[in-house]
Scaffold this active site. Structure first.
Site, short mmCIF file in Angstrom:
data_model
loop_
_atom_site.label_atom_id
_atom_site.label_comp_id
_atom_site.label_asym_id
_atom_site.label_seq_id
_atom_site.Cartn_x
_atom_site.Cartn_y
_atom_site.Cartn_z
N GLU A 140 0.82 -1.21 0.00
CA GLU A 140 0.00 0.00 0.00
C GLU A 140 0.86 1.26 0.00
OE1 GLU A 140 -2.21 -3.05 2.64
OE2 GLU A 140 -0.17 -2.63 1.95
N ALA A 147 12.45 -37.01 -6.71
CA ALA A 147 12.90 -37.26 -8.07
C ALA A 147 12.81 -38.77 -8.31
CB ALA A 147 14.33 -36.77 -8.28
#
Length: 351
Positions: free
Chosen positions: A53, A157
């Site tokens: 902001e 993996a």
């Protein structure tokens, strides 16, 4: 798509630019409009620095437009003094007309107080626009705040025929790389965007992994392992003190230097839960686990995971240790990097 949704989508795009730089804070983007046109934008760029902001307000050239403006923000403006002043206070000071918010902030320091501060000042507030997308964007932050633990990503993996290790338990270890070099960039991006990486004892011992960021720009994650009896060789890369590292164990709590700490755990059975408690206390909001099958199955069986990332290479092992089955209805995506595949899954109870 409605106008409010379009501007909130833009907030999400901006927020993502802070990935890997703002943790343990959430990623936040802000857009300011007047008469249907964007007059300012900003995002939280770096932990400890100005929030979205603030950057959006500062980007507005004609500040007189702010009293007629609508501020769109991906997360409730903060209401407390931390490393920066309250953003809600800034919006009040600039007499913003309206604020449209994607998500309520679950942080107890905010938790609706920012919204109430805006309403008390006469600012119109709309909350809940694209809130599901907002929760997904900041899934690490919401998990940390609501479940009181890091967001847990299992990274595995495997070979093309579904084996995660060619080692059959005989004690032998072969030096091999399952996936291609192009996937190293993907993995290093994961390292840069998450707070901590856990490598199992055998991974640290056999692979001599460094777990640092080399193929992309970004910070190195906190390295973690569990060395029950402190038997890992101190010559391994894990002990090079090049980045923050914590060795959980059953022997001692000790600080060697600012980059190497030992933390004693008391529970030898449920030590992972104890490690998660320590990490929560340390402010670690996301954890990638690179352990072997035993560690992966421990987390899967206890439902202690939020996301799973399976990297599949094109090598055939024909034997070895099978990759654990990811039981979930939320298979999010499949993508390819050359001849390798990336499958991402989400726990049914995640976000």
């Amino acid at each position: 798509m409605q106008t409010d949704e379009l501007f909130i989508q833009r907030c999400f795009q901006l927020a993502l630019m802070g990935a890997g730089h703002v943790s343990p804070n959430p990623m936040v983007g802000a857009v300011i409009t007047a008469e249907g046109k964007i007059i300012g934008e900003g995002y939280h760029m770096q932990y400890g620095q100005a929030h979205a902001e603030v950057n959006a307000v500062n980007s507005v050239r004609d500040k007189e437009l702010l009293s007629r403006a609508t501020v769109y923000v991906s997360l409730e403006p903060c209401s407390h003094y931390g490393k920066t002043p309250p953003c809600a206070e800034l919006l009040v000071k600039n007499k913003i007309k309206k604020c449209v918010i994607a998500n309520f902030d679950p942080n107890p320091k905010v938790a609706g107080r920012g919204i109430q501060m805006l309403k008390d000042a006469g600012i119109e507030v709309q909350c809940g626009v694209l809130q599901e997308q907002g929760r997904f964007l900041n899934r690490r932050f919401f998990c940390f705040q609501e479940k009181k633990r890091p967001y847990i990503i299992l990274k595995l993996a495997q070979s093309a025929d579904g084996y995660m290790d060619i080692n059959t338990g005989s004690g032998e270890h072969s030096d091999y790389w399952i996936t291609n070099d192009a996937l190293k960039v993907f993995v290093h991006k994961m390292r840069a965007e998450n707070d901590a990486f856990f490598a199992g004892f055998n991974t640290v011992k056999n692979d001599n992994c460094r777990l640092n960021v080399r193929h992309v720009e970004g910070r190195n994650p906190l390295r973690i392992t569990y060395d029950r009896d402190l038997s890992l060789a101190k010559t391994l890369n894990f002990f090079d003190c090049s980045q923050p590292t914590v060795i959980f164990n059953n022997k001692q709590t000790k600080t060697v230097n600012q980059n190497l700490r030992y933390i004693k755990t008391e529970d030898t059975v449920n030590y992972i839960e104890e490690i998660l408690q320590h990490l929560y206390g340390m402010g670690v909001s996301s954890l990638v686990v690179e352990g072997g099958k035993k560690t992966a199955e421990y987390l899967l069986n206890r439902n202690l995971w939020d996301e799973a990332c399976i990297l599949t290479g094109n090598t055939m092992f024909n034997k070895g240790i099978k990759t654990p089955v990811i039981a979930t209805r939320k298979k999010a995506s499949t993508s390819r990097v050359s001849d390798n595949r990336i499958d991402v899954y989400y726990n049914d109870n995640a976000f």
